[in-house]
Design a protein around this motif. Structure first.
Motif, PDB file in Angstrom:
ATOM      1  N   TRP A  20       0.828  -1.206   0.000  1.00 25.19           N
ATOM      2  CA  TRP A  20       0.000   0.000   0.000  1.00 25.19           C
ATOM      3  C   TRP A  20       0.863   1.258   0.000  1.00 25.19           C
ATOM      4  N   GLN A  23       1.598   2.078  -3.476  1.00 24.51           N
ATOM      5  CA  GLN A  23       0.457   2.708  -4.152  1.00 24.51           C
ATOM      6  C   GLN A  23       0.335   4.180  -3.767  1.00 24.51           C
ATOM      7  N   ARG A 200      -7.121   2.942  -2.134  1.00 20.61           N
ATOM      8  CA  ARG A 200      -7.948   1.829  -1.667  1.00 20.61           C
ATOM      9  C   ARG A 200      -7.064   0.614  -1.456  1.00 20.61           C
ATOM     10  N   MET A 201      -7.262  -0.044  -0.332  1.00 19.44           N
ATOM     11  CA  MET A 201      -6.547  -1.286  -0.033  1.00 19.44           C
ATOM     12  C   MET A 201      -7.464  -2.446  -0.429  1.00 19.44           C
ATOM     13  N   ASP A 202      -7.062  -3.175  -1.462  1.00 15.90           N
ATOM     14  CA  ASP A 202      -7.879  -4.256  -2.009  1.00 15.90           C
ATOM     15  C   ASP A 202      -7.294  -5.609  -1.602  1.00 15.90           C
ATOM     16  N   TYR A 203      -8.115  -6.428  -0.955  1.00 16.10           N
ATOM     17  CA  TYR A 203      -7.679  -7.740  -0.468  1.00 16.10           C
ATOM     18  C   TYR A 203      -8.402  -8.847  -1.212  1.00 16.10           C
ATOM     19  N   ARG A 204      -7.691  -9.948  -1.422  1.00 18.37           N
ATOM     20  CA  ARG A 204      -8.268 -11.081  -2.131  1.00 18.37           C
ATOM     21  C   ARG A 204      -9.206 -11.898  -1.242  1.00 18.37           C
ATOM     22  N   PRO A 251     -12.959 -11.091  -2.038  1.00 18.85           N
ATOM     23  CA  PRO A 251     -12.350  -9.760  -2.149  1.00 18.85           C
ATOM     24  C   PRO A 251     -13.111  -8.704  -1.352  1.00 18.85           C
ATOM     25  N   ARG A 252     -12.343  -7.794  -0.736  1.00 15.58           N
ATOM     26  CA  ARG A 252     -12.903  -6.639  -0.052  1.00 15.58           C
ATOM     27  C   ARG A 252     -12.001  -5.453  -0.342  1.00 15.58           C
ATOM     28  N   SER A 253     -12.566  -4.232  -0.306  1.00 19.88           N
ATOM     29  CA  SER A 253     -11.802  -3.022  -0.594  1.00 19.88           C
ATOM     30  C   SER A 253     -12.075  -1.992   0.493  1.00 19.88           C
ATOM     31  N   ALA A 255     -11.214   1.957   1.873  1.00 24.31           N
ATOM     32  CA  ALA A 255     -10.647   3.286   1.641  1.00 24.31           C
ATOM     33  C   ALA A 255      -9.643   3.611   2.738  1.00 24.31           C
ATOM     34  N   SER A 256      -8.523   4.211   2.338  1.00 26.36           N
ATOM     35  CA  SER A 256      -7.464   4.553   3.287  1.00 26.36           C
ATOM     36  C   SER A 256      -6.935   5.940   2.956  1.00 26.36           C
TER      37      SER A 256
END
Length: 268
Positions: A20, A23, A200-204, A251-253, A255-256
């Motif tokens: 992150w 990014q 955005r932190m996107d996790y699998r 998956p979840r996203s 905001a950061s």
């Protein structure tokens, strides 16, 4: 102590935060500015998210990078293939560079882990030439880190110790609105601006989200690693339920948001 960040391994940090940070780095560079031919200092380089993004932004003459953690320094040195980049272990509150040497000093996601963050700001100002730029960014843990707040708020319902961790986590140095701007101005920087940067932190999957924390990385990982087996099982289950939010794992996203601040070293 010059850093409050809990480091287990460079690979674990990469999964927790390095991906992150990479990014966020281009957004921070755009805000901080860089120009061809400049000397730039990266304070608290970690595994090199900002360090290795800088050459893509401008044809810089020199990039110096320091970090207090030997784990991070070793990992960044292994990655480095650019002769303009020099990485070493050092203290952000006692930078090993002469006065006015750099055109810019940047700190990405580090000042909130420096207990005496004002000293680090003063040192960054000292090593930047008149007219040069000091810039920093820190996560807004209270209002801008939705994924981590989900964890902290969930676990605080199970354990008073987690409520204490949440209080410390949400109010680390430089995180209150306007706090960095006030510090920059107090240390003699001028034309100070503060803004917010969003990724955005996107996790699998839940495993992708939780594994580095479960392994002990970062402030939350340190807390989780201290729990007895019974409470640990409850925490794991509660955080999984919060992540899944009544839907199948996947998956979840999140905001950061980071606070970002820059100021100029006065010319007179």
């Amino acid at each position: 102590m010059t850093s409050s960040f809990n480091v287990q391994s460079a690979d674990g940090y990469e999964q927790l935060m390095g991906r992150w940070s990479r990014q966020l780095a281009p957004l921070f560079i755009d805000f901080a500015g860089v120009a061809d031919g400049e000397r730039v200092l990266d304070v608290g380089c970690g595994t090199g998210s900002l360090t290795f993004a800088l050459p893509h932004a401008a044809n810089l003459s020199e990039i110096a990078a320091i970090d207090f953690s030997p784990v991070f320094v070793e990992a960044a040195i292994r990655r480095n293939t650019d002769p303009r980049i020099h990485i070493r272990q050092a203290d952000a509150c006692d930078l090993p560079f002469p006065e006015g040497y750099f055109d810019r000093a940047l700190a990405l996601l580090v000042l909130h882990f420096v207990p005496e963050a004002g000293k680090a700001v003063a040192e960054m100002r000292r090593v930047v030439r008149p007219g040069g730029v000091v810039a920093a960014a820190v996560w807004d843990h209270l209002g801008g880190m939705s994924g981590m707040r989900m964890v902290l708020d969930t676990v605080a319902m199970l354990d008073e110790g987690a409520a204490q961790v949440r209080s410390r986590y949400c109010f680390q140095p430089m995180m209150r609105p306007g706090e960095m701007k006030q510090s920059f101005e107090a240390h003699g920087l001028v034309d100070v601006e503060q803004t917010s940067l969003l990724i955005r932190m996107d996790y699998r999957s839940f495993e992708d989200f939780w594994q580095p924390i479960a392994a002990g990385e970062g402030p939350l990982g340190k807390y989780v690693g201290s729990l007895d087996p019974g409470l640990r099982a409850k925490v794991d289950a509660a955080v999984r339920a919060a992540y899944e939010a009544g839907q199948p794992d996947g998956p979840r996203s999140f905001a950061s948001v980071a606070w970002a601040c820059r100021g100029i070293v006065p010319t007179v």
